[in-house]
Design an enzyme around this catalytic site. Structure first.
Site, PDB file in Angstrom:
ATOM      1  N   ASP A  17      24.565  20.266 -21.677  1.00 22.92           N
ATOM      2  CA  ASP A  17      23.631  19.336 -22.318  1.00 22.92           C
ATOM      3  C   ASP A  17      24.288  18.047 -22.826  1.00 22.92           C
ATOM      4  O   ASP A  17      23.861  16.953 -22.484  1.00 22.92           O
ATOM      5  CB  ASP A  17      22.827  20.037 -23.429  1.00 22.92           C
ATOM      6  CG  ASP A  17      23.696  20.698 -24.498  1.00 22.92           C
ATOM      7  OD1 ASP A  17      24.922  20.793 -24.306  1.00 22.92           O
ATOM      8  OD2 ASP A  17      23.129  21.118 -25.525  1.00 22.92           O
ATOM      9  N   ASP A  22      30.780  31.253 -32.666  1.00 23.17           N
ATOM     10  CA  ASP A  22      30.893  32.238 -31.593  1.00 23.17           C
ATOM     11  C   ASP A  22      31.607  31.600 -30.407  1.00 23.17           C
ATOM     12  O   ASP A  22      31.828  30.393 -30.389  1.00 23.17           O
ATOM     13  CB  ASP A  22      29.516  32.801 -31.193  1.00 23.17           C
ATOM     14  CG  ASP A  22      28.494  31.702 -30.983  1.00 23.17           C
ATOM     15  OD1 ASP A  22      28.828  30.681 -30.355  1.00 23.17           O
ATOM     16  OD2 ASP A  22      27.355  31.864 -31.460  1.00 23.17           O
ATOM     17  N   ASP A  51      32.014  31.211 -26.179  1.00 28.50           N
ATOM     18  CA  ASP A  51      31.467  31.373 -24.837  1.00 28.50           C
ATOM     19  C   ASP A  51      32.584  31.142 -23.842  1.00 28.50           C
ATOM     20  O   ASP A  51      33.469  30.325 -24.061  1.00 28.50           O
ATOM     21  CB  ASP A  51      30.346  30.362 -24.602  1.00 28.50           C
ATOM     22  CG  ASP A  51      29.210  30.521 -25.606  1.00 28.50           C
ATOM     23  OD1 ASP A  51      28.693  31.650 -25.735  1.00 28.50           O
ATOM     24  OD2 ASP A  51      28.863  29.535 -26.278  1.00 28.50           O
TER      25      ASP A  51
HETATM   26  P1  ATP Z   1      26.441  26.529 -31.598  1.00 24.91           P
HETATM   27  O1  ATP Z   1      27.502  26.086 -32.526  1.00 24.91           O
HETATM   28  O2  ATP Z   1      25.067  26.339 -32.129  1.00 24.91           O
HETATM   29  O3  ATP Z   1      26.657  27.891 -30.986  1.00 24.91           O
HETATM   30  P2  ATP Z   1      26.813  25.679 -28.885  1.00 24.91           P
HETATM   31  O4  ATP Z   1      27.094  24.320 -28.343  1.00 24.91           O
HETATM   32  O5  ATP Z   1      27.850  26.738 -28.650  1.00 24.91           O
HETATM   33  O6  ATP Z   1      26.534  25.471 -30.417  1.00 24.91           O
HETATM   34  P3  ATP Z   1      25.001  27.429 -27.569  1.00 24.91           P
HETATM   35  O7  ATP Z   1      23.512  27.488 -27.683  1.00 24.91           O
HETATM   36  O8  ATP Z   1      25.811  28.575 -28.003  1.00 24.91           O
HETATM   37  O9  ATP Z   1      25.428  26.109 -28.348  1.00 24.91           O
HETATM   38  O10 ATP Z   1      25.308  27.061 -26.052  1.00 24.91           O
HETATM   39  C1  ATP Z   1      26.604  27.141 -25.504  1.00 24.91           C
HETATM   40  C2  ATP Z   1      26.817  26.006 -24.518  1.00 24.91           C
HETATM   41  O11 ATP Z   1      25.895  26.128 -23.428  1.00 24.91           O
HETATM   42  C3  ATP Z   1      26.569  24.608 -25.066  1.00 24.91           C
HETATM   43  O12 ATP Z   1      27.707  24.110 -25.704  1.00 24.91           O
HETATM   44  C4  ATP Z   1      26.207  23.832 -23.827  1.00 24.91           C
HETATM   45  O13 ATP Z   1      27.362  23.466 -23.105  1.00 24.91           O
HETATM   46  C5  ATP Z   1      25.439  24.849 -23.001  1.00 24.91           C
HETATM   47  N1  ATP Z   1      23.980  24.772 -23.243  1.00 24.91           N
HETATM   48  C6  ATP Z   1      23.286  25.461 -24.170  1.00 24.91           C
HETATM   49  N2  ATP Z   1      21.984  25.176 -24.095  1.00 24.91           N
HETATM   50  C7  ATP Z   1      21.840  24.295 -23.092  1.00 24.91           C
HETATM   51  C8  ATP Z   1      20.726  23.611 -22.511  1.00 24.91           C
HETATM   52  N3  ATP Z   1      19.500  23.792 -22.990  1.00 24.91           N
HETATM   53  N4  ATP Z   1      20.959  22.773 -21.478  1.00 24.91           N
HETATM   54  C9  ATP Z   1      22.221  22.598 -21.001  1.00 24.91           C
HETATM   55  N5  ATP Z   1      23.294  23.193 -21.507  1.00 24.91           N
HETATM   56  C10 ATP Z   1      23.122  24.027 -22.526  1.00 24.91           C
HETATM   57 MG    MG Z   2      27.701  28.762 -29.158  1.00 23.88          MG
END
Ligand code: ATP
Ligand code: MG
Length: 425
Positions: free
Chosen positions: A134, A52, A54
């Site tokens: 994170d 996905d 963001d």
């Molecule tokens: P995925 O492939 O699982 O979607 P993702 O890295 O995109 O991985 P998401 O949960 O969609 O994970 O979160 C999007 C972004 O938001 C992360 O890449 C990170 O930069 C930030 N993020 C998400 N959760 C946290 C958290 N608990 N603390 C700080 N930053 C976070």
């Molecule tokens: Mg994501």
């Protein structure tokens, strides 16, 4: 901020969602900054298909909403805007700033006395937003128009070195949000990366902080940990870091005590991972049934010692373990009901009853219960003859198996759900 031009990165524009490009263009056209951010940039740099997209921007949620007809503001802890574009939903977040001890903004930033972030809606600059993320590999920003990656924290270096590194002081960051520990494990397992030593060391001390996390959020995290195709390595890493007990304490205890249970759960995880890779449907109910089985079986054995009959012992143990686990992660009823049916069927399958044989075979949980029985046999738990019996019955009556009603709780858990459903237990 250090920028990596097109010539120095290998992002394939064909892997980028058109919707995400349209959203950044619209925001930039209205005079705002806008970038694709987070996991999508990480995956693009790795040459993988992001699941996905963001977008981060300096526009406020209200301003974002004003630009997109099909959009809504969601969330309390982090306010975000979901922009719908065709079948896709792009999550757009406003840059977040430091919250610190800023008493001037009590409505937008709150921390509990243990440092846990309760609200985090203080807006900030791009640099501040980067520092609030994170992991270094999750903190890169991509401008699809200019094809430039912004990389303030050397995330690219960590990607090359295959390292999971938390941003800032690990203990402070885990205190703010203990779920970050689970995220460290999740990405290390998913990407087969090492965990940078300081990021790793702080986990042991901070693990108990996960008790503060609402049970509904931990169940969401459970799905991401185990239903995304990397459940088996994740399971082992969680055990190694003493984090499984945050999700399911009684199961973690039973698994730690008995290596054959660990082997059994590991096999269930590996099977589920394979199904995800093959694009076949998977259900959390079966995985939960396997993961919690060691606790149910251990508890049932204790109850049997007090002369409780086997099926009653499994039922009571199942009820107790479900209730205990729901204290830390709330399992929705649509999963806990089939999970308990799978456990309860174990006794019937072990008895190899000829009576009601066709009912058993045609039951909608038969296949899942048989699969659990198989795992138990492979773990050497003395149910081999029951496995042979039911294998033979399925060969004799192939059309009957599971014919009563199709199970409807299978889904693709890799897809972002547009709206978070409230757990109903
Ligand atoms: P995925 O492939 O699982 O979607 P993702 O890295 O995109 O991985 P998401 O949960 O969609 O994970 O979160 C999007 C972004 O938001 C992360 O890449 C990170 O930069 C930030 N993020 C998400 N959760 C946290 C958290 N608990 N603390 C700080 N930053 C976070
Ligand atoms: Mg994501």
């Amino acid at each position: 901020m250090p920028a990596i031009p097109k010539a120095n990165h290998a992002i394939d524009p064909n892997l980028i969602s058109r919707a995400a490009i349209r959203v950044t263009q619209r925001l930039q056209g209205a005079g705002y900054e806008a970038y694709i951010v987070g996991g999508a940039v990480r995956d693009l740099l790795l040459g993988a298909h992001p699941k996905d997209f963001d977008v981060a921007t300096n526009a406020t949620p209200e301003q974002i909403k004003g630009l997109f007809r099909s959009s809504r503001i969601i969330g309390r802890r982090f306010q975000i805007v979901h922009v719908r574009d065709g079948r896709e939903i792009i999550e757009v977040t406003t840059y977040r700033g430091p919250h610190g001890s800023d008493d001037a903004q009590p409505a937008t930033s709150r921390q509990s006395d243990k440092g846990l972030l309760l609200r985090d809606n203080v807006y900030g600059t791009l640099e501040e937003d980067t520092a609030r993320r994170d992991l270094t590999i999750n903190a890169m920003y991509y401008d699809p128009g200019k094809e430039v990656v912004l990389d303030q924290l050397a995330g690219c270096e960590d990607l090359d070195a295959r390292l999971i590194r938390i941003i800032g002081d690990p203990t402070a960051r885990y205190r703010e949000d203990p779920v970050r520990m689970l995220r460290v494990i999740r990405f290390a397992a998913k990407l087969s990366f090492d965990i940078e030593p300081k990021t790793k060391e702080a986990i042991r001390e901070c693990a108990p902080l996960l008790e503060e996390i609402p049970a509904a959020r931990l169940f969401d995290e459970f799905l991401k940990l185990f239903m995304a195709g990397h459940g088996n390595p994740t399971f082992h890493m969680l055990l190694d870091h003493d984090l499984l007990s945050a999700l399911c304490p009684s199961a973690a205890e039973a698994i730690t005590k008995d290596p054959s249970f660990k082997g059994m759960v590991s096999m269930a995880m590996a099977n589920t991972d394979q199904r995800v890779k093959d694009g076949r449907p998977v259900t959390p109910a079966f995985l939960l049934a396997a993961l919690l089985w060691p606790a149910v079986k251990t508890r049932a054995s204790q109850l049997s010692l007090r002369d409780m009959p086997p099926s009653q012992a499994i039922n009571s143990a199942g009820q107790q373990i479900t209730a205990e686990t729901c204290q830390s992660m709330s399992i929705p009823k649509r999963f806990s009901i089939p999970m308990r049916e799978i456990w309860e069927l174990q006794v019937r399958l072990e008895r190899q009853q000829k009576r009601r044989l066709k009912d058993t075979l045609s039951g909608r949980r038969f296949r899942a219960a048989y699969d659990l029985l198989l795992l138990r046999a492979e773990a050497g738990h003395g149910v081999e003859s029951a496995v042979s019996f039911w294998t033979e019955q399925q060969r004799l009556y192939p059309d009957l198996v599971g014919s009563a009603k199709p199970a409807d709780d299978r889904q693709n858990f890799n897809r972002r759900r547009p709206r978070r459903r409230k757990p109903d237990s």
